[in-house]
Design a protein around this motif. Structure first.
Motif, short mmCIF file in Angstrom:
data_model
loop_
_atom_site.label_atom_id
_atom_site.label_comp_id
_atom_site.label_asym_id
_atom_site.label_seq_id
_atom_site.Cartn_x
_atom_site.Cartn_y
_atom_site.Cartn_z
N SER A 20 0.75 -1.15 0.01
CA SER A 20 0.15 0.09 0.11
C SER A 20 0.93 1.14 0.16
O SER A 20 1.39 1.55 1.21
CB SER A 20 -0.85 0.10 1.19
N LEU A 21 1.12 1.92 -1.14
CA LEU A 21 1.88 2.62 -1.39
C LEU A 21 1.41 4.09 -1.75
O LEU A 21 0.52 4.24 -2.66
CB LEU A 21 3.00 2.35 -2.41
N SER A 22 1.98 5.42 -1.34
CA SER A 22 1.66 6.66 -1.96
C SER A 22 2.87 6.93 -2.65
O SER A 22 3.97 7.07 -2.01
CB SER A 22 1.15 7.59 -0.94
N ILE A 23 2.78 7.41 -3.93
CA ILE A 23 3.78 7.67 -4.53
C ILE A 23 3.90 9.12 -5.14
O ILE A 23 3.03 9.58 -5.59
CB ILE A 23 4.00 6.85 -5.91
N ASP A 24 4.86 10.01 -5.11
CA ASP A 24 4.95 11.24 -5.66
C ASP A 24 6.21 11.43 -6.28
O ASP A 24 7.42 11.73 -5.85
CB ASP A 24 5.06 12.38 -4.56
N SER A 51 3.58 10.11 -11.35
CA SER A 51 3.40 9.64 -10.13
C SER A 51 2.43 8.45 -10.62
O SER A 51 2.32 7.25 -10.09
CB SER A 51 2.53 10.47 -9.11
N SER A 52 1.23 8.66 -11.35
CA SER A 52 0.29 7.48 -11.64
C SER A 52 1.04 6.48 -12.32
O SER A 52 0.68 5.26 -12.19
CB SER A 52 -0.90 8.09 -12.37
N LEU A 53 1.86 6.81 -13.39
CA LEU A 53 2.26 5.85 -14.16
C LEU A 53 3.31 5.08 -13.55
O LEU A 53 3.59 3.70 -13.60
CB LEU A 53 3.17 6.61 -15.44
N VAL A 54 3.99 5.79 -12.54
CA VAL A 54 4.96 5.00 -11.58
C VAL A 54 4.16 4.00 -10.80
O VAL A 54 4.50 3.07 -10.33
CB VAL A 54 5.94 5.62 -10.77
N ALA A 55 3.04 4.52 -10.30
CA ALA A 55 2.04 3.59 -9.32
C ALA A 55 1.74 2.20 -10.40
O ALA A 55 1.53 1.23 -9.58
CB ALA A 55 0.81 4.48 -8.97
N VAL A 56 1.20 2.50 -11.54
CA VAL A 56 0.75 1.33 -12.52
C VAL A 56 2.23 0.40 -12.66
O VAL A 56 2.02 -0.75 -12.55
CB VAL A 56 0.34 1.81 -13.67
N HIS A 57 3.30 0.88 -12.72
CA HIS A 57 4.46 -0.01 -12.98
C HIS A 57 4.72 -0.71 -11.66
O HIS A 57 4.92 -1.86 -11.80
CB HIS A 57 5.76 0.97 -13.19
N LEU A 58 4.77 -0.16 -10.68
CA LEU A 58 5.10 -0.78 -9.37
C LEU A 58 3.86 -1.91 -9.21
O LEU A 58 4.15 -3.13 -8.61
CB LEU A 58 5.07 0.04 -8.21
N ALA A 59 2.52 -1.59 -9.50
CA ALA A 59 1.45 -2.47 -9.36
C ALA A 59 1.54 -3.63 -10.10
O ALA A 59 1.38 -4.77 -9.68
CB ALA A 59 0.17 -1.80 -9.42
N GLU A 111 2.89 -10.87 -4.91
CA GLU A 111 2.57 -10.33 -3.79
C GLU A 111 1.21 -9.64 -3.58
O GLU A 111 0.63 -9.48 -2.71
CB GLU A 111 3.37 -8.83 -3.63
N SER A 112 0.54 -9.55 -4.69
CA SER A 112 -0.80 -9.14 -5.06
C SER A 112 -1.61 -10.05 -6.08
O SER A 112 -0.99 -10.43 -7.00
CB SER A 112 -0.93 -7.66 -5.25
N CYS A 113 -2.89 -10.44 -5.84
CA CYS A 113 -3.59 -10.92 -6.82
C CYS A 113 -4.39 -10.04 -7.66
O CYS A 113 -5.03 -10.02 -8.90
CB CYS A 113 -4.43 -12.07 -6.36
N LEU A 114 -4.65 -8.87 -6.93
CA LEU A 114 -5.64 -7.41 -7.80
C LEU A 114 -4.69 -6.40 -7.19
O LEU A 114 -4.40 -6.29 -5.93
CB LEU A 114 -6.82 -7.58 -7.22
N ALA A 115 -4.44 -5.46 -8.10
CA ALA A 115 -3.87 -4.22 -7.48
C ALA A 115 -4.67 -2.87 -8.05
O ALA A 115 -5.23 -3.24 -9.39
CB ALA A 115 -2.42 -4.06 -8.15
N LEU A 116 -4.75 -1.96 -7.29
CA LEU A 116 -5.39 -0.77 -7.66
C LEU A 116 -4.43 0.22 -7.86
O LEU A 116 -3.42 0.33 -6.86
CB LEU A 116 -6.59 -0.41 -6.62
N ALA A 117 -4.24 1.05 -9.12
CA ALA A 117 -3.36 2.03 -9.06
C ALA A 117 -3.98 3.38 -9.58
O ALA A 117 -5.03 3.21 -10.21
CB ALA A 117 -2.22 1.56 -10.04
N GLY A 118 -3.64 4.49 -9.19
CA GLY A 118 -4.16 5.71 -9.54
C GLY A 118 -3.50 6.97 -9.17
O GLY A 118 -2.38 6.77 -8.49
N GLY A 119 -4.33 8.01 -9.23
CA GLY A 119 -3.58 9.25 -8.89
C GLY A 119 -4.74 10.29 -8.51
O GLY A 119 -5.90 10.22 -9.05
#
Length: 174
Positions: free
Chosen positions: A18-22, A27-35, A43-51
């Motif tokens: 569960s990460l907050s990325i800045d 930020s949103s694209l890095v969140a998608v990359h890490l998800a 580590e996850s079977c479903l991931a939510l990524a957003g901004g």
């Protein structure tokens, strides 16, 4: 801001990273990359990524106006000869990500398939709205190589698109 993702996880009883990325504009694209990497590592079977971008105070708009980043016409013309800045707006978006084999097995609607991604930093440039085309080209080539992708197969590319006469041509070159 650092607690937003963790409060969402708490509210919905989500488990796993569960990460907050800045990373500013990415930020949103890095969140998608890490998800995606979390899904690949199991580590996850479903991931939510957003901004989200919400203007809670006027200080950023004032600074960006003084810095010449914002379009005086109030219109973004990214990758256009008339590009002269961007328009700030507020918004929130989230996407649900799942491994393709699991989504197919579960009968989920599939809107896109992410075959590969990569993250880098341009290093020193001649300004914040000036990307480094060599760094961007190297990253794209590395992602293509690592994931066995031909450039001809690419159907969509997410670009920074500064909306400035300086940044956009440099990014297109990259």
């Amino acid at each position: 801001m650092t607690m937003v993702s963790n409060r969402i996880s708490y509210c919905f009883d989500f488990r796993g990273p569960s990460l907050s990325i800045d990373t500013a504009c990415s930020s949103s694209l890095v969140a998608v990359h890490l998800a995606c990497h979390s899904l690949l590592r199991g580590e996850s079977c479903l991931a939510l990524a957003g901004g989200t971008l919400l203007h809670m105070t006027p200080q950023y708009t004032i600074a960006e106006t003084k810095g010449g980043f914002l379009s005086p016409q109030g219109r973004s013309c990214t990758f256009d000869a008339t590009a002269n800045g961007y328009v700030r707006a507020e918004g929130v978006a989230v996407i649900a990500l799942k491994r393709l084999d699991n989504a197919l097995r579960d009968g989920d609607p599939i809107h896109a398939v992410i075959v590969g991604s990569g993250v880098n930093q341009d290093g020193r440039t001649n300004g914040i709205t000036a990307p480094n085309p060599q760094s961007q080209a190297r990253l794209m080539q590395e992602v293509y190589r690592r994931h066995g992708i031909s450039a001809a197969e690419i159907q969509m590319v997410e670009a920074h698109g500064t909306g400035t006469a300086l940044g956009d041509p440099i990014e297109v070159e990259g």
